[in-house]
Design a protein around this motif. Structure first.
Motif, PDB file in Angstrom:
ATOM      1  N   LEU A  20       0.834  -1.201   0.000  1.00 41.41           N
ATOM      2  CA  LEU A  20       0.000   0.000   0.000  1.00 41.41           C
ATOM      3  C   LEU A  20       0.870   1.252   0.000  1.00 41.41           C
ATOM      4  O   LEU A  20       0.611   2.209  -0.733  1.00 41.41           O
ATOM      5  N   GLY A  21       1.918   1.234   0.861  1.00 42.00           N
ATOM      6  CA  GLY A  21       2.761   2.413   1.036  1.00 42.00           C
ATOM      7  C   GLY A  21       3.474   2.826  -0.242  1.00 42.00           C
ATOM      8  O   GLY A  21       3.583   4.015  -0.549  1.00 42.00           O
ATOM      9  N   TYR A  72       0.647  10.520  -2.164  1.00 46.46           N
ATOM     10  CA  TYR A  72      -0.651  11.060  -1.742  1.00 46.46           C
ATOM     11  C   TYR A  72      -0.661  11.323  -0.238  1.00 46.46           C
ATOM     12  O   TYR A  72      -1.224  12.320   0.224  1.00 46.46           O
ATOM     13  N   ILE A  73      -0.042  10.409   0.524  1.00 46.03           N
ATOM     14  CA  ILE A  73       0.018  10.609   1.977  1.00 46.03           C
ATOM     15  C   ILE A  73       0.753  11.917   2.256  1.00 46.03           C
ATOM     16  O   ILE A  73       0.311  12.740   3.066  1.00 46.03           O
ATOM     17  N   THR A  79       9.069  11.703  -1.183  1.00 45.00           N
ATOM     18  CA  THR A  79       8.448  10.510  -1.753  1.00 45.00           C
ATOM     19  C   THR A  79       9.463   9.387  -1.906  1.00 45.00           C
ATOM     20  O   THR A  79       9.214   8.251  -1.515  1.00 45.00           O
ATOM     21  N   GLN A 113       1.241  14.514   0.318  1.00 46.84           N
ATOM     22  CA  GLN A 113       0.472  15.698  -0.086  1.00 46.84           C
ATOM     23  C   GLN A 113      -0.606  15.992   0.949  1.00 46.84           C
ATOM     24  O   GLN A 113      -0.843  17.147   1.306  1.00 46.84           O
ATOM     25  N   PHE A 139       2.465   2.520  -3.256  1.00 46.04           N
ATOM     26  CA  PHE A 139       1.524   3.222  -4.134  1.00 46.04           C
ATOM     27  C   PHE A 139       1.127   4.588  -3.570  1.00 46.04           C
ATOM     28  O   PHE A 139       1.002   5.560  -4.293  1.00 46.04           O
ATOM     29  N   LEU A 140       0.888   4.618  -2.248  1.00 44.92           N
ATOM     30  CA  LEU A 140       0.239   5.800  -1.669  1.00 44.92           C
ATOM     31  C   LEU A 140       1.197   6.884  -1.190  1.00 44.92           C
ATOM     32  O   LEU A 140       0.737   7.973  -0.851  1.00 44.92           O
ATOM     33  N   SER A 141       2.518   6.589  -1.162  1.00 39.11           N
ATOM     34  CA  SER A 141       3.465   7.566  -0.599  1.00 39.11           C
ATOM     35  C   SER A 141       3.231   9.017  -1.025  1.00 39.11           C
ATOM     36  O   SER A 141       3.065   9.894  -0.175  1.00 39.11           O
ATOM     37  N   ARG A 167       9.284   5.891   0.215  1.00 40.74           N
ATOM     38  CA  ARG A 167       9.111   4.610  -0.470  1.00 40.74           C
ATOM     39  C   ARG A 167      10.166   3.603   0.001  1.00 40.74           C
ATOM     40  O   ARG A 167       9.857   2.426   0.207  1.00 40.74           O
TER      41      ARG A 167
END
Length: 459
Positions: free
Chosen positions: A113-114, A120-121, A136, A123, A116-118, A140
């Motif tokens: 999950l992390g 967005y988290i 980012t 931001q 992919f989402l890095s 990651r």
């Protein structure tokens, strides 16, 4: 020499056991903090402000992920300690097998999950645009290293539960030394090693964790440690619903308790920020100092929890009570000495972090009002450590919530508006005192002795 199940913590002098158990834990915490500080110096001084902002944003996320798993790890520690105290080797192996599988499972899900989402988290956390690219890549890499980090932390907690705090500490030394050595190498590059910049700082951490985890596992098998699972015992590596139930039911409240503490700290920083940057700098420096002051209490709280849990498993209730009293005494001495030292060198200690006289004056004021109160805070830590050892986790969670979110935060916001900064500092001793009163009342009159870690299987 094969390690047999040792029941060292259920016999012999309690004070000595507590101190010998708490010291490696304490030194481990100090090492990790120093390590963080040294890495921050590299990044802050050589890669500039935006890189530094990037790491601190990413580290906030990491702290959140670690506190979630911290509670589950504490639950595993207590389960192991109770099984070792009861000399129940089968139960111990069941906990080790299931926890290992469970934690690796969680870590892999979070890693995927992390990755992919890095962005967005970050931001979502309003990371400054000029730091976003750095942050980012840094985050990651941390996510890729998460399974090793979780694995290492869980193994460390399991070994502590079995009464061994020394071995994990030696391997922590390896990981810290590697991390400190690899940081400048991977940030700036040397010879054939390219310069990775900020990503190098994250890589150093991941490599260090991976190496020390591998060494620790190899050591357990070489020494034929009783916690290791042999080929014949691989059937213990399964999702045992009873144990996972206990880990989640008892672990989540402990993880949430850590989050309550860290979010309440953010609420206070948010309030201090409104008084301008000098106040924020002073408060930041004072908090750096107090984080070291809290370490003995946290180490003793952990030691007390393991010692008490082994004695609960063995049914030695008189030793459980003695552990509380002696734990409180050790906390008074250790925390008291540290506080005294900082009072002696108040200005010098703050000057490590602050340049402006005005900020130093405010910092000295903060210390004079708040520091002694951390001695009180230690008592709460010890008492809730013992209470937790039976599996009573809801009331300590509730007392933390009441003392911080229902008393301290509202008080400091309300009084801060009325009386300015001093009122915020006074909210510390007031909050701690209420925490103490609540936790001691529960210890004396509560029903924590009846709590169980696991629902027993009906015959």
């Amino acid at each position: 020499m094969a390690h047999h199940m040792s029941t060292a913590l259920t016999e012999g002098p309690i004070g000595k056991r507590l101190i010998w158990f708490a010291l490696p834990v304490l030194m481990g915490n100090v090492l990790q903090s120093l390590n963080g500080t040294i890495n921050a110096i590299w990044v802050g001084n050589y890669l500039g402000e935006s890189a530094f902002a990037a790491t601190s944003n990413a580290n906030n996320i990491m702290f959140f992920l670690l506190s979630l798993v911290f509670g589950l790890g504490m639950a595993a520690t207590i389960l192991i300690a109770q099984s070792v105290g009861a000399k129940d080797e089968r139960q111990t192996k069941r906990v080790v097998g299931t926890s290992a599988l469970f934690f690796i499972g969680i870590a892999i899900v979070i890693t995927v999950l992390g990755l992919f989402l890095s962005p967005y988290i970050l931001q979502g956390m309003h990371t400054p645009p000029d730091s976003l690219g750095y942050a980012t890549s840094y985050l990651r890499i941390i996510f890729i290293g998460l399974p090793f980090m979780y694995g290492y932390n869980v193994l460390m907690m399991v070994m502590r539960g079995a009464g061994d705090a020394k071995t994990p500490f030696y391997f922590l030394l390896i990981s810290t030394a590697l991390d400190i050595a690899l940081n400048p190498l991977l940030i700036f590059g040397l010879g054939p090693v390219p310069a990775f910049g900020i990503a190098g700082s994250a890589m150093a951490m991941v490599i260090a964790q991976f190496v020390s985890l591998s060494c620790l596992i190899a050591y357990l098998y070489m020494r034929k440690h009783f916690l290791r699972l042999t080929r014949a015992e691989l059937h213990y590596v399964r999702f045992d619903p009873q144990i996972i139930g206990a880990l989640v039911k008892k672990g989540l409240p402990m993880g949430v308790q850590m989050l309550i503490v860290s979010t309440s700290a953010l609420a206070i920083i948010n309030l201090v920020n409104s008084f301008g940057s000098v106040a924020t700098a002073a408060f930041g420096a004072a908090m750096q100092l107090s984080s070291y002051i809290q370490m003995p209490a946290m180490a003793i709280g952990g030691a007390v929890s393991t010692v008490a849990a082994q004695n609960v498993g063995a049914g030695n209730w008189d030793r459980v009570h003695k552990t509380t009293i002696i734990g409180i005494m050790i906390n008074f001495i250790m925390t008291g000495l540290l506080v005294g030292l900082i009072y002696l060198f108040n200005r010098e200690a703050l000057s490590l972090f602050l340049q402006e006289q005005e900020a130093i004056e405010i910092g000295m004021r903060i210390n004079s009002i708040t520091l002694w109160a951390f001695i009180l805070f230690g008592v709460t830590f010890v008492v809730s450590g013992v209470v937790r050892a039976t599996g009573a986790v809801m009331v300590p969670l509730l007392t933390t919530f009441l003392a911080l979110w229902c008393v301290r935060i509202p008080l400091s916001y309300y009084l801060g508006a009325e009386y300015g900064l001093d009122a915020i500092w006074w909210s510390f001793p007031i909050g701690f005192s209420i925490g103490i009163v609540l936790s001691i009342c529960y210890y004396v009159w509560g029903n924590w002795r009846e709590a169980k870690m696991m629902e027993s299987k009906s015959a």
